[in-house]
Design a protein around this motif. Structure first.
Motif, PDB file in Angstrom:
ATOM      1  N   LYS A 126       0.733  -0.770  -0.191  1.00  0.00           N
ATOM      2  CA  LYS A 126       0.067   0.030  -0.472  1.00  0.00           C
ATOM      3  C   LYS A 126       0.727   1.486   0.241  1.00  0.00           C
ATOM      4  O   LYS A 126       0.180   2.033  -0.238  1.00  0.00           O
ATOM      5  CB  LYS A 126      -1.171  -0.226   1.193  1.00  0.00           C
ATOM      6  CG  LYS A 126      -1.840  -0.607   1.558  1.00  0.00           C
ATOM      7  CD  LYS A 126      -3.132  -0.918   2.012  1.00  0.00           C
ATOM      8  CE  LYS A 126      -3.898  -2.203   2.367  1.00  0.00           C
ATOM      9  NZ  LYS A 126      -4.733  -1.756   3.301  1.00  0.00           N
ATOM     10  N   SER A 127       2.208   1.284   0.165  1.00  0.00           N
ATOM     11  CA  SER A 127       3.450   2.270   0.610  1.00  0.00           C
ATOM     12  C   SER A 127       4.680   2.242   0.418  1.00  0.00           C
ATOM     13  O   SER A 127       4.923   0.922   0.035  1.00  0.00           O
ATOM     14  CB  SER A 127       2.798   3.362   1.340  1.00  0.00           C
ATOM     15  OG  SER A 127       2.587   2.060   3.462  1.00  0.00           O
ATOM     16  N   LEU A 128       5.087   3.328   0.316  1.00  0.00           N
ATOM     17  CA  LEU A 128       6.550   3.181   0.090  1.00  0.00           C
ATOM     18  C   LEU A 128       6.822   4.359   1.322  1.00  0.00           C
ATOM     19  O   LEU A 128       7.229   5.183   1.453  1.00  0.00           O
ATOM     20  CB  LEU A 128       7.187   4.476  -0.884  1.00  0.00           C
ATOM     21  CG  LEU A 128       8.530   4.172  -1.481  1.00  0.00           C
ATOM     22  CD1 LEU A 128       8.982   3.287  -1.421  1.00  0.00           C
ATOM     23  CD2 LEU A 128       9.086   4.925  -3.025  1.00  0.00           C
ATOM     24  N   HIS A 129       8.682   3.083   2.005  1.00  0.00           N
ATOM     25  CA  HIS A 129       8.573   3.873   2.992  1.00  0.00           C
ATOM     26  C   HIS A 129      10.649   4.191   2.852  1.00  0.00           C
ATOM     27  O   HIS A 129      11.346   3.334   2.231  1.00  0.00           O
ATOM     28  CB  HIS A 129       8.963   2.828   4.380  1.00  0.00           C
ATOM     29  CG  HIS A 129       7.286   2.406   4.621  1.00  0.00           C
ATOM     30  ND1 HIS A 129       6.669   3.145   5.528  1.00  0.00           N
ATOM     31  CD2 HIS A 129       6.166   1.506   4.280  1.00  0.00           C
ATOM     32  CE1 HIS A 129       5.455   2.827   6.155  1.00  0.00           C
ATOM     33  NE2 HIS A 129       5.464   2.246   4.833  1.00  0.00           N
ATOM     34  N   THR A 130      10.512   5.142   3.375  1.00  0.00           N
ATOM     35  CA  THR A 130      12.035   5.378   3.377  1.00  0.00           C
ATOM     36  C   THR A 130      12.770   5.138   4.771  1.00  0.00           C
ATOM     37  O   THR A 130      13.257   5.539   5.442  1.00  0.00           O
ATOM     38  CB  THR A 130      12.647   6.863   2.777  1.00  0.00           C
ATOM     39  OG1 THR A 130      11.880   6.791   1.109  1.00  0.00           O
ATOM     40  CG2 THR A 130      13.655   7.372   2.197  1.00  0.00           C
ATOM     41  N   LEU A 131      13.789   4.602   4.577  1.00  0.00           N
ATOM     42  CA  LEU A 131      15.035   4.409   5.977  1.00  0.00           C
ATOM     43  C   LEU A 131      16.282   5.263   5.102  1.00  0.00           C
ATOM     44  O   LEU A 131      16.965   4.257   4.458  1.00  0.00           O
ATOM     45  CB  LEU A 131      15.193   3.099   6.466  1.00  0.00           C
ATOM     46  CG  LEU A 131      15.193   2.676   8.313  1.00  0.00           C
ATOM     47  CD1 LEU A 131      14.392   3.748   8.689  1.00  0.00           C
ATOM     48  CD2 LEU A 131      15.379   1.240   8.264  1.00  0.00           C
ATOM     49  N   CYS A 132      16.295   5.861   6.317  1.00  0.00           N
ATOM     50  CA  CYS A 132      18.213   6.553   6.127  1.00  0.00           C
ATOM     51  C   CYS A 132      18.571   6.695   7.266  1.00  0.00           C
ATOM     52  O   CYS A 132      17.995   6.986   8.386  1.00  0.00           O
ATOM     53  CB  CYS A 132      17.972   8.000   5.550  1.00  0.00           C
ATOM     54  SG  CYS A 132      19.212   9.386   5.385  1.00  0.00           S
ATOM     55  N   VAL A 133      20.306   6.233   6.913  1.00  0.00           N
ATOM     56  CA  VAL A 133      21.050   5.939   8.671  1.00  0.00           C
ATOM     57  C   VAL A 133      22.374   6.898   8.150  1.00  0.00           C
ATOM     58  O   VAL A 133      22.579   7.235   7.060  1.00  0.00           O
ATOM     59  CB  VAL A 133      21.341   4.727   8.820  1.00  0.00           C
ATOM     60  CG1 VAL A 133      20.095   3.957   9.760  1.00  0.00           C
ATOM     61  CG2 VAL A 133      22.001   4.028   7.868  1.00  0.00           C
ATOM     62  N   LYS A 134      22.585   7.508   8.967  1.00  0.00           N
ATOM     63  CA  LYS A 134      23.884   8.097   8.919  1.00  0.00           C
ATOM     64  C   LYS A 134      25.202   7.598   9.623  1.00  0.00           C
ATOM     65  O   LYS A 134      25.263   6.044  10.284  1.00  0.00           O
ATOM     66  CB  LYS A 134      23.849   9.561   9.999  1.00  0.00           C
ATOM     67  CG  LYS A 134      22.921  10.353   9.162  1.00  0.00           C
ATOM     68  CD  LYS A 134      22.644  11.811   9.838  1.00  0.00           C
ATOM     69  CE  LYS A 134      22.342  12.520   9.621  1.00  0.00           C
ATOM     70  NZ  LYS A 134      22.010  13.833  10.172  1.00  0.00           N
ATOM     71  N   LYS A 135      26.925   7.743   9.377  1.00  0.00           N
ATOM     72  CA  LYS A 135      27.434   7.388  10.171  1.00  0.00           C
ATOM     73  C   LYS A 135      27.231   6.778  11.570  1.00  0.00           C
ATOM     74  O   LYS A 135      26.981   7.837  12.656  1.00  0.00           O
ATOM     75  CB  LYS A 135      28.645   7.735   9.873  1.00  0.00           C
ATOM     76  CG  LYS A 135      29.806   6.775  10.778  1.00  0.00           C
ATOM     77  CD  LYS A 135      31.465   8.110  11.258  1.00  0.00           C
ATOM     78  CE  LYS A 135      32.548   7.152  11.566  1.00  0.00           C
ATOM     79  NZ  LYS A 135      33.563   8.460  10.982  1.00  0.00           N
ATOM     80  N   GLY A 136      27.791   5.146  12.018  1.00  0.00           N
ATOM     81  CA  GLY A 136      27.041   5.176  13.285  1.00  0.00           C
ATOM     82  C   GLY A 136      25.990   4.319  13.658  1.00  0.00           C
ATOM     83  O   GLY A 136      26.002   4.012  14.907  1.00  0.00           O
ATOM     84  N   GLU A 137      24.949   4.973  12.933  1.00  0.00           N
ATOM     85  CA  GLU A 137      23.304   4.766  12.891  1.00  0.00           C
ATOM     86  C   GLU A 137      23.483   3.519  12.825  1.00  0.00           C
ATOM     87  O   GLU A 137      23.547   3.087  11.930  1.00  0.00           O
ATOM     88  CB  GLU A 137      23.106   5.797  12.449  1.00  0.00           C
ATOM     89  CG  GLU A 137      22.782   7.281  13.433  1.00  0.00           C
ATOM     90  CD  GLU A 137      22.273   7.976  12.758  1.00  0.00           C
ATOM     91  OE1 GLU A 137      21.567   9.028  13.093  1.00  0.00           O
ATOM     92  OE2 GLU A 137      21.418   7.705  11.241  1.00  0.00           O
TER      93      GLU A 137
END
Length: 214
Positions: free
Chosen positions: A162-173
């Motif tokens: 049903k939908s689109l999700h974005t997952l974003c991480v930075k250094k160390g996360e």
């Protein structure tokens, strides 16, 4: 007792069965009978009235299966069957009505768990990391781990039904999201080549219709 059974019979219609009840024997114990379903034999003390034969002082009962004793169900109740029994009501000293809903069938869910680990690095173009190869419903917990010394973020797109999700991480996360009916996971464009780990706990849901009226 016969008068109460007559009252129950008046409550019965084509789509509505009589309220469930138990017969109590002379020693104060419930009367039991058996439902035969394939190669299984299920014991029950719950019944619904089908008809009354006053001349012979007997009643025809439909057996109701208390299968919540066997299965862990969120919706507890009694389930109809095609099994019937003819009993002489003079053998009983009482009747005990029960406040339980009655259903025609129930859906039993089987959950199979599949852990998935995918180590990858970003590139100049998007790339599919994982795709669901089944049509089964599922729930999934997606965890994205940044595993590089470069201070450059990395992101993935999780496409569900049903939908689109974005997952974003930075250094160390590390970040996680739980979704229903995931179809695919794609990594996004990045200027730098960054290493990361995709961790996926996939729960495939298979549903089986249990019907005692076959």
């Amino acid at each position: 007792m016969l008068n109460r059974l007559k009252d129950m019979q008046h409550e019965r219609s084509e789509n509505i069965i009589c309220p469930p009840f138990c017969f109590v024997t002379g020693d104060g114990k419930p009367f039991y009978s058996w439902v035969f379903n394939g190669n299984k034999v299920l014991e029950t003390c719950f019944f619904s009235l089908i008809s009354i034969n006053e001349k012979n002082n007997c009643v025809l009962l439909e057996l109701l299966v208390p299968c919540f004793k066997k299965f862990h169900l969120s919706q507890k109740g009694l389930y109809r069957s095609n099994s019937c029994v003819l009993v002489d009501i003079s053998l009983f000293c009482g009747i005990s009505e029960v406040e339980l809903p009655v259903f025609d069938y129930f859906i039993l869910e089987h959950i199979e768990k599949y852990p998935v680990f995918c180590w990858f690095s970003t590139s100049s173009c998007s790339l599919e990391l994982w795709r669901n190869g089944t049509r089964n419903m599922n729930t999934a917990t997606v965890v994205l781990h940044h595993q590089d010394e470069q201070d450059s973020p990395i992101s993935i797109n999780i496409q569900t039904k049903k939908s689109l999700h974005t997952l974003c991480v930075k250094k160390g996360e590390s970040r996680a999201i739980t979704v229903n009916d995931v179809n695919s996971i794609m990594k996004n464009d990045s200027i730098h080549k960054v290493r990361a780990l995709l961790e996926l706990q996939l729960n495939l849901i298979q549903r089986e219709k249990i019907n005692f009226r076959i």
